[in-house]
Design a protein around this motif. Structure first.
Motif, PDB file in Angstrom:
ATOM      1  N   UNK A   7      52.972  47.861  34.370  1.00 57.29           N
ATOM      2  CA  UNK A   7      52.086  47.137  35.271  1.00 57.29           C
ATOM      3  C   UNK A   7      52.453  47.430  36.715  1.00 57.29           C
ATOM      4  N   UNK A   8      51.454  47.716  37.519  1.00 54.46           N
ATOM      5  CA  UNK A   8      51.690  48.014  38.924  1.00 54.46           C
ATOM      6  C   UNK A   8      52.124  46.758  39.672  1.00 54.46           C
ATOM      7  N   UNK A   9      53.124  46.899  40.513  1.00 55.76           N
ATOM      8  CA  UNK A   9      53.575  45.792  41.352  1.00 55.76           C
ATOM      9  C   UNK A   9      53.200  46.014  42.813  1.00 55.76           C
ATOM     10  N   UNK A  10      52.513  47.110  43.093  1.00 55.96           N
ATOM     11  CA  UNK A  10      52.111  47.411  44.463  1.00 55.96           C
ATOM     12  C   UNK A  10      50.698  46.892  44.706  1.00 55.96           C
ATOM     13  N   UNK A  11      50.397  46.610  45.950  1.00 58.13           N
ATOM     14  CA  UNK A  11      49.054  46.201  46.348  1.00 58.13           C
ATOM     15  C   UNK A  11      48.578  47.113  47.463  1.00 58.13           C
ATOM     16  N   UNK A  12      47.269  47.234  47.576  1.00 57.30           N
ATOM     17  CA  UNK A  12      46.718  48.154  48.577  1.00 57.30           C
ATOM     18  C   UNK A  12      45.576  47.536  49.364  1.00 57.30           C
ATOM     19  N   UNK A  13      45.452  46.209  49.321  1.00 58.66           N
ATOM     20  CA  UNK A  13      44.361  45.583  50.059  1.00 58.66           C
ATOM     21  C   UNK A  13      43.004  45.907  49.480  1.00 58.66           C
ATOM     22  N   UNK A  14      42.945  46.062  48.167  1.00 59.15           N
ATOM     23  CA  UNK A  14      41.714  46.474  47.488  1.00 59.15           C
ATOM     24  C   UNK A  14      40.545  45.549  47.795  1.00 59.15           C
ATOM     25  N   UNK A  15      40.828  44.254  47.963  1.00 55.01           N
ATOM     26  CA  UNK A  15      39.758  43.266  48.165  1.00 55.01           C
ATOM     27  C   UNK A  15      39.924  42.516  49.485  1.00 55.01           C
ATOM     28  N   UNK A  16      40.599  43.142  50.443  1.00 56.41           N
ATOM     29  CA  UNK A  16      40.832  42.505  51.735  1.00 56.41           C
ATOM     30  C   UNK A  16      39.514  42.098  52.396  1.00 56.41           C
ATOM     31  N   UNK A  17      39.472  40.862  52.863  1.00 64.97           N
ATOM     32  CA  UNK A  17      38.309  40.363  53.581  1.00 64.97           C
ATOM     33  C   UNK A  17      37.213  39.814  52.700  1.00 64.97           C
ATOM     34  N   UNK A  18      37.382  39.901  51.391  1.00 69.74           N
ATOM     35  CA  UNK A  18      36.329  39.459  50.484  1.00 69.74           C
ATOM     36  C   UNK A  18      36.598  38.048  49.968  1.00 69.74           C
ATOM     37  N   UNK A  19      35.514  37.341  49.705  1.00 66.88           N
ATOM     38  CA  UNK A  19      35.572  36.049  49.029  1.00 66.88           C
ATOM     39  C   UNK A  19      35.188  36.274  47.579  1.00 66.88           C
ATOM     40  N   UNK A  20      36.044  35.827  46.668  1.00 66.24           N
ATOM     41  CA  UNK A  20      35.841  36.073  45.243  1.00 66.24           C
ATOM     42  C   UNK A  20      35.733  34.761  44.468  1.00 66.24           C
ATOM     43  N   UNK A  21      34.742  34.703  43.601  1.00 67.91           N
ATOM     44  CA  UNK A  21      34.537  33.562  42.699  1.00 67.91           C
ATOM     45  C   UNK A  21      34.857  34.032  41.290  1.00 67.91           C
ATOM     46  N   UNK A  22      35.691  33.264  40.572  1.00 66.04           N
ATOM     47  CA  UNK A  22      36.181  33.691  39.258  1.00 66.04           C
ATOM     48  C   UNK A  22      36.003  32.558  38.264  1.00 66.04           C
ATOM     49  N   UNK A  23      35.284  32.809  37.173  1.00 68.29           N
ATOM     50  CA  UNK A  23      35.168  31.800  36.126  1.00 68.29           C
ATOM     51  C   UNK A  23      36.197  32.067  35.026  1.00 68.29           C
ATOM     52  N   UNK A  24      36.497  31.020  34.270  1.00 67.47           N
ATOM     53  CA  UNK A  24      37.541  31.153  33.252  1.00 67.47           C
ATOM     54  C   UNK A  24      38.885  31.424  33.865  1.00 67.47           C
ATOM     55  N   UNK A  25      39.118  30.869  35.060  1.00 67.54           N
ATOM     56  CA  UNK A  25      40.271  31.256  35.874  1.00 67.54           C
ATOM     57  C   UNK A  25      41.525  30.424  35.608  1.00 67.54           C
ATOM     58  N   UNK A  26      41.480  29.521  34.646  1.00 69.67           N
ATOM     59  CA  UNK A  26      42.637  28.684  34.399  1.00 69.67           C
ATOM     60  C   UNK A  26      43.692  29.315  33.523  1.00 69.67           C
ATOM     61  N   UNK A  27      43.335  30.361  32.797  1.00 67.73           N
ATOM     62  CA  UNK A  27      44.291  30.983  31.881  1.00 67.73           C
ATOM     63  C   UNK A  27      43.836  32.407  31.568  1.00 67.73           C
ATOM     64  N   UNK A  28      44.672  33.143  30.870  1.00 70.42           N
ATOM     65  CA  UNK A  28      44.310  34.459  30.364  1.00 70.42           C
ATOM     66  C   UNK A  28      43.892  35.445  31.433  1.00 70.42           C
ATOM     67  N   UNK A  29      42.844  36.201  31.122  1.00 67.32           N
ATOM     68  CA  UNK A  29      42.369  37.245  32.028  1.00 67.32           C
ATOM     69  C   UNK A  29      41.920  36.656  33.361  1.00 67.32           C
ATOM     70  N   UNK A  30      41.256  35.505  33.328  1.00 70.42           N
ATOM     71  CA  UNK A  30      40.765  34.896  34.564  1.00 70.42           C
ATOM     72  C   UNK A  30      41.882  34.488  35.500  1.00 70.42           C
ATOM     73  N   UNK A  31      42.944  33.901  34.958  1.00 71.50           N
ATOM     74  CA  UNK A  31      44.084  33.522  35.797  1.00 71.50           C
ATOM     75  C   UNK A  31      44.782  34.760  36.351  1.00 71.50           C
TER      76      UNK A  31
END
Length: 263
Positions: A7-31
């Protein structure tokens, strides 16, 4: 065979400046997606039915320096879905991207043994839910950011006959069709719509299936060229790329993230 994911531990600002809405976000893939999107620079709003799970993930993100909040949302309820999406706009002033990951499972087994109540629940959450979410998200993106992207969570179980999870597979196949239709409909406005189709992924839903049908995970891993199940973050990484500007010419696709299971 090495069954440990890298698993990558680096970040590259892929979503910098964006507002993201995520459903099913309490566990699993969503979390996992909520954590990853925040690390990649997004301000995130987590939505699901269980507030205690949402609150824990949102607090974890904030403790790590990210921007996150949560809202309780029932995907089977149109008013609840609209209110959750509106909450993102109210909090952050816009909506750029959405990951429609929330879903419910079904008791495994042949479709003649599935109760009508279970069928209706799967249909309401796994099929109608993404439709309700996309409808609200498109309106919010159109009214604020103007352009954006949506990713729906499908399943490799939608791509062929699914004797153990027939209603779930059918609902996810319907999501594939909605994804394609939305991509064609909203592409001219600059709104991209794609789906990820996870293979065997170590979520609570999979573990519950394995408890009811012991040996399921081992059997699925034997059918997978990489020889193992995915970590939830591996699915989230694919979703993050599809939502990012690096996937700017990708729309209407169902991306298999299945370790080669259906190669």
């Amino acid at each position: 065979m090495n069954n440990t994911p890298t698993l990558s531990t680096t970040t590259s600002g892929l979503l910098t400046g964006k507002v993201a809405f995520i459903t099913g976000a309490g566990r699993g893939i969503g979390a996992a997606a909520a954590r990853l999107f925040a690390r990649e620079g997004a301000r995130v709003l987590l939505a699901a039915r269980t507030e205690v799970q949402l609150k824990a993930v949102a607090e974890e993100i904030r403790a790590s320096g990210g921007t996150a909040d949560h809202v309780v949302c029932d995907l089977a309820d149109a008013a609840s879905v609209r209110a959750a999406v509106d909450r993102a706009v109210h909090l952050y002033g816009r909506l750029d991207v959405a990951f429609n990951n929330g879903a419910t499972g079904q008791p495994p087994g042949p479709m003649d043994q599935l109760s009508e109540a279970d069928f209706d629940l799967v249909s309401a959450v796994d099929f109608k839910g993404p439709w309700l979410a996309m409808t609200a998200e498109v309106a919010a993106i159109r009214a604020t950011a103007g352009r954006g992207a949506i990713v729906n969570t499908s399943s490799v179980g939608s791509l062929l006959g699914n004797p153990q999870l027939p209603a779930y597979g059918a609902a996810k196949r319907a999501v594939n069709s909605l994804t394609a239709s939305a991509a064609v409909t909203y592409g001219p406005e600059g709104i991209r719509v794609n789906a990820v189709a996870p293979g065997t992924t170590l979520t609570e839903m999979l573990h519950e299936w394995d408890e009811k049908s012991p040996g399921t995970i081992e059997q699925l891993n034997r059918q997978t060229p990489l020889g193992r199940a995915a970590a939830p973050e591996e699915i989230a990484q694919a979703a993050a790329w599809l939502l990012s500007d690096r996937a700017s010419y990708v729309t209407g696709t169902v991306l298999r993230v299945d370790g080669g299971m259906h190669a």
